[in-house]
Design an enzyme around this catalytic site. Structure first.
Site, PDB file in Angstrom:
ATOM      1  N   HIS A 238      37.798  38.885  57.519  1.00 50.52           N
ATOM      2  CA  HIS A 238      37.223  37.882  56.636  1.00 50.52           C
ATOM      3  C   HIS A 238      35.706  37.898  56.718  1.00 50.52           C
ATOM      4  O   HIS A 238      35.020  37.941  55.700  1.00 50.52           O
ATOM      5  CB  HIS A 238      37.730  36.456  56.842  1.00 50.52           C
ATOM      6  N   TYR A 242      31.360  38.411  54.203  1.00 49.86           N
ATOM      7  CA  TYR A 242      30.008  37.839  54.197  1.00 49.86           C
ATOM      8  C   TYR A 242      28.977  38.895  54.580  1.00 49.86           C
ATOM      9  O   TYR A 242      27.828  38.825  54.160  1.00 49.86           O
ATOM     10  CB  TYR A 242      29.925  36.592  55.087  1.00 49.86           C
ATOM     11  N   HIS A 389      40.838  38.498  42.592  1.00 45.85           N
ATOM     12  CA  HIS A 389      39.820  37.742  43.350  1.00 45.85           C
ATOM     13  C   HIS A 389      38.719  38.657  43.884  1.00 45.85           C
ATOM     14  O   HIS A 389      37.541  38.393  43.714  1.00 45.85           O
ATOM     15  CB  HIS A 389      40.511  36.995  44.504  1.00 45.85           C
ATOM     16  N   PHE A 390      39.113  39.758  44.506  1.00 43.32           N
ATOM     17  CA  PHE A 390      38.044  40.467  45.213  1.00 43.32           C
ATOM     18  C   PHE A 390      37.275  41.462  44.355  1.00 43.32           C
ATOM     19  O   PHE A 390      36.235  41.947  44.792  1.00 43.32           O
ATOM     20  CB  PHE A 390      38.505  41.044  46.560  1.00 43.32           C
ATOM     21  N   HIS A 391      37.733  41.723  43.133  1.00 40.14           N
ATOM     22  CA  HIS A 391      36.859  42.535  42.276  1.00 40.14           C
ATOM     23  C   HIS A 391      35.747  41.717  41.642  1.00 40.14           C
ATOM     24  O   HIS A 391      34.795  42.283  41.106  1.00 40.14           O
ATOM     25  CB  HIS A 391      37.678  43.287  41.220  1.00 40.14           C
ATOM     26  N   ARG A 452      50.730  43.024  44.348  1.00 41.13           N
ATOM     27  CA  ARG A 452      49.630  43.965  44.524  1.00 41.13           C
ATOM     28  C   ARG A 452      50.175  45.197  45.245  1.00 41.13           C
ATOM     29  O   ARG A 452      51.307  45.201  45.723  1.00 41.13           O
ATOM     30  CB  ARG A 452      48.484  43.334  45.332  1.00 41.13           C
ATOM     31  N   ARG A 453      49.356  46.242  45.325  1.00 43.26           N
ATOM     32  CA  ARG A 453      49.711  47.452  46.068  1.00 43.26           C
ATOM     33  C   ARG A 453      51.081  47.994  45.655  1.00 43.26           C
ATOM     34  O   ARG A 453      51.922  48.303  46.509  1.00 43.26           O
ATOM     35  CB  ARG A 453      49.703  47.169  47.571  1.00 43.26           C
TER      36      ARG A 453
END
Ligand code: HAS
Ligand code: HEM
Ligand code: CU
Length: 573
Positions: A238, A242, A389-391, A452-453
């Site tokens: 996680h 950041y 979310h993460f793109h 996903r995946r």
């Protein structure tokens, strides 16, 4: 009053032109290596988007020759984009900026050694990846087992990043000694805090790779505890987000106001933001493991609340950078409640890249809070929602900011010119549009239960072809094509720039675009506000950060260690 500076310390560390030229070359190596990784990684993305659009291209002869499976491609995509591109770019960026900001010299031999070590780690890890000996996805969860060469390469890469961290922190400590009573300049402050955060964050991954995965893959120990490894992975996993986004925040805080024609709102507030990240980025990793057994609900909930708390410095960033932008727009003649937005320099790619990255991050951040909520997590976990979310976090907030940064950083480092503002601008806008459409398609599919995946396009089950899924699937496929065009435009501009001729020495024509501040932190601690004095002792705050992580992870890891159950490795590929 000006503070006494030991002359010897000062003279020994003042950078000259030759030093700067060499530092710039090294930084350029980091940045170009990063973009080469991104080039390969990104080209696989549209194929995956087609998969989530219901089109299976993996059965074609070319792809059969290039990739053993969807998962080999996905492993390369995740590793090259999220792990390699980011780490190389950030290492160059966060070595160059604090060195310049502190006006110190650093040992360039050591700095090159770190670069070479990182590159060696990358090349070593690349071999098994390309040979289908490490098709483990970028999270390499055991009991899936890969070649030891992959884990060793990855360990070398991470170790090299810690060398860069150490060098920057040491340079700052040296500066503090030579300048007692002075306030650390803002960009250096943000850089040092980010590196300190990364050292605390990386401990989990280092523990996992060095003490578990390497001995296990070499056959020195008979088995592995999957849950223990996964927990150590998310200790780092996680906080690493950041490590990816704070270097973009540095650009948003320190340089974006300049590009827009405005000012930083408050330096003390920026310092507070980075200290909050230093303290609280890491002890939140259990929000990736709500579904896992043998971790108590109490600890999961503690990490959930700490996750909500770590959204606070991002919210501070949102409001204070928005204020910077408004300040800029009003200075340019903007009026009205929202009318000022039109007065921002939207046609300038160095500006639009960062701001569009931020706009995507409003949605990405909101999605993160959904993911973190224990009540919603079961709906979205392991679905297409998560890549959605993460793109728009790492794939846009970070990546698009770095792309836009390259448009001034490469001219600054090399004395070359951006060949075409129009093409650069087109690449930025198409990336933003493509990723927003991608996010819409993927979040939507996730809510409809698409995992996903998964090579969903090859399934024989009609469930993934039903009408409700066709709309978001079509959006996802289209977004992949937009992003392909965007990437081609971007790399065309980048390589044309890199291969063009040097026109000047650039210190005067493309300086580092520092912004002025409305409320500055001041020069000396004696005259500084309480907040500035509270945030200055980064070494002590670093210690507190470490303590917090040990408190919030110690009992969880201790229990998993005490109850470890070793299982043999698997090869599913
Ligand atoms: Fe996340 C999963 C929660 C932020 C990346 N995240 C992932 C994964 C990745 C990732 C790669 O709690 C997948 C891992 C995997 O493969 O399994 N994430 C959060 C939360 C935040 C968050 C609470 N994520 C990020 C960032 C990333 C990133 C940053 C990369 C850079 N994430 C999760 C959770 C999961 C997760 C769960 C696990 C899901 C599961 O079930 O597996 C927060 O940090 C977000 C806070 C952000 C905000 C937004 C602030 C907005 C700003 C922009 C303002 C814009 C302006 C522009 C001013 C509150 C700063 C104005 C414009 C004008 C024109 C005026
Ligand atoms: C996964 C598409 C760029 C990082 C995925 C997936 C798709 C995709 C569809 C989901 C695959 C699955 O779950 O089966 C694209 C497209 C891109 C792009 C079309 C642009 C051309 C990027 C960038 C980054 C990134 C720039 C990061 C800097 C990742 C990561 C994964 C992923 C970390 C997860 C891999 C895994 O589950 O192991 N991408 N992507 N992608 N992408 Fe991208
Ligand atoms: Cu997380």
């Amino acid at each position: 009053a000006p503070l006494p500076l030991p002359d010897s310390a000062r003279a020994a560390s003042l950078p000259d032109a030759a030093f700067l030229a060499r530092l710039k070359t090294l930084t350029q190596y980091y940045v170009v290596t990063a973009f080469l990784a991104l080039l390969v990684g990104v080209l696989i993305g549209p194929l995956q988007a087609l998969n989530y659009g219901g089109v299976n291209v993996y059965d074609t002869p070319i792809l059969r020759a290039l990739l053993k499976s969807y998962y080999q491609g996905l492993s390369l995509h995740g590793v090259l984009n999220a792990l390699v591109f980011t780490q190389f770019f950030i290492s160059g960026w966060l070595l160059y900026l604090p060195t310049r900001d502190l006006k110190v010299t650093i040992n360039l031999r050591f700095a090159w050694l770190s670069y070479l070590m990182m590159t060696a780690g990358l090349l070593i890890a690349a071999v098994p990846l390309l040979l289908n000996q490490a098709t483990l996805l970028y999270t390499f969860y055991p009991p899936m087992q890969g070649s030891p060469v992959f884990y060793i390469g990855a360990a070398i890469m991470v170790a090299a990043s810690l060398l860069v961290a150490g060098q920057v922190i040491a340079a700052w400590v040296g500066w503090k000694r030579a300048h007692p009573g002075r306030v650390t300049p803002l960009v250096a402050f943000m850089s040092v805090a980010t590196w300190m955060m990364w050292t605390v964050a990386s401990l989990g991954l280092v523990g996992e790779v060095v003490f578990v995965l390497i001995p296990w893959s070499l056959g020195w120990v008979g088995g592995v505890d999957p849950l223990l490894s996964k927990t150590l992975f998310w200790w780092t996993g996680h906080a690493i987000v950041y490590f990816w986004v704070l270097p973009a925040y540095i650009s948003w805080y320190a340089f974006l106001p300049h590009h827009a024609g405005g000012r930083i709102v408050s330096e003390p507030l920026v310092r507070l933001t980075f200290v909050l990240f230093l303290l609280n980025s890491t002890p939140v990793g259990l929000h990736h493991q709500y579904a896992d057994p043998n971790i108590s609900t109490t600890w999961k909930f503690i990490h959930m609340f700490l996750t909500f708390l770590i959204a606070v410095p991002s919210l501070l960033t949102a409001f204070s950078v928005a204020a910077s932008l408004e300040d800029a727009a009003r200075a340019r003649g903007g009026r009205g409640l929202v009318g000022w937005i039109g007065h921002l320099p939207w046609g300038q790619p160095v500006f639009s890249a960062s701001v569009l990255a931020m706009v995507s991050f409003i949605v990405g951040g909101a999605g993160g809070i959904v993911n973190a909520s224990a009540a919603f997590a079961p709906v979205v976990h392991n679905t297409a929602w998560i890549p959605g979310h993460f793109h728009i976090t790492v794939g846009t907030a970070t990546t698009l900011t770095f792309m836009g940064t390259a448009f001034w950083l490469i001219p600054h480092l090399t004395g070359k010119r951006l060949p075409s503002v129009r093409l650069a601008s087109a690449s930025v806008w198409t990336w933003f549009i493509g990723m927003m459409v991608f996010a819409l398609g993927m979040h939507w599919q996730g809510l409809l239960g698409v995992p996903r995946r998964a090579l969903v396009s090859a399934t024989t089950q009609d469930v993934y072809r039903e009408m409700p899924i066709r709309v978001p699937a079509l959006l996802t496929a289209i977004s992949g094509m937009i992003l392909l065009v965007s990437a081609l435009l971007f790399f065309y501009v980048l390589f044309r720039m890199l291969l063009s001729r040097r026109v000047d020495d650039s210190e005067a024509t493309t300086p580092i675009p520092y912004s002025e501040a409305i409320s500055s932190a001041g020069e000396t601690l004696a005259g500084a506000s309480a907040l500035v004095r509270l945030t200055e002792p980064l070494l002590a705050l670093w210690g507190v950060a470490l303590l917090l992580v040990l408190l919030m992870y110690g009992p969880v890891v201790a229990r998993l260690l005490a109850e470890a159950q070793l299982v043999p490795g698997w090869r599913l590929y």
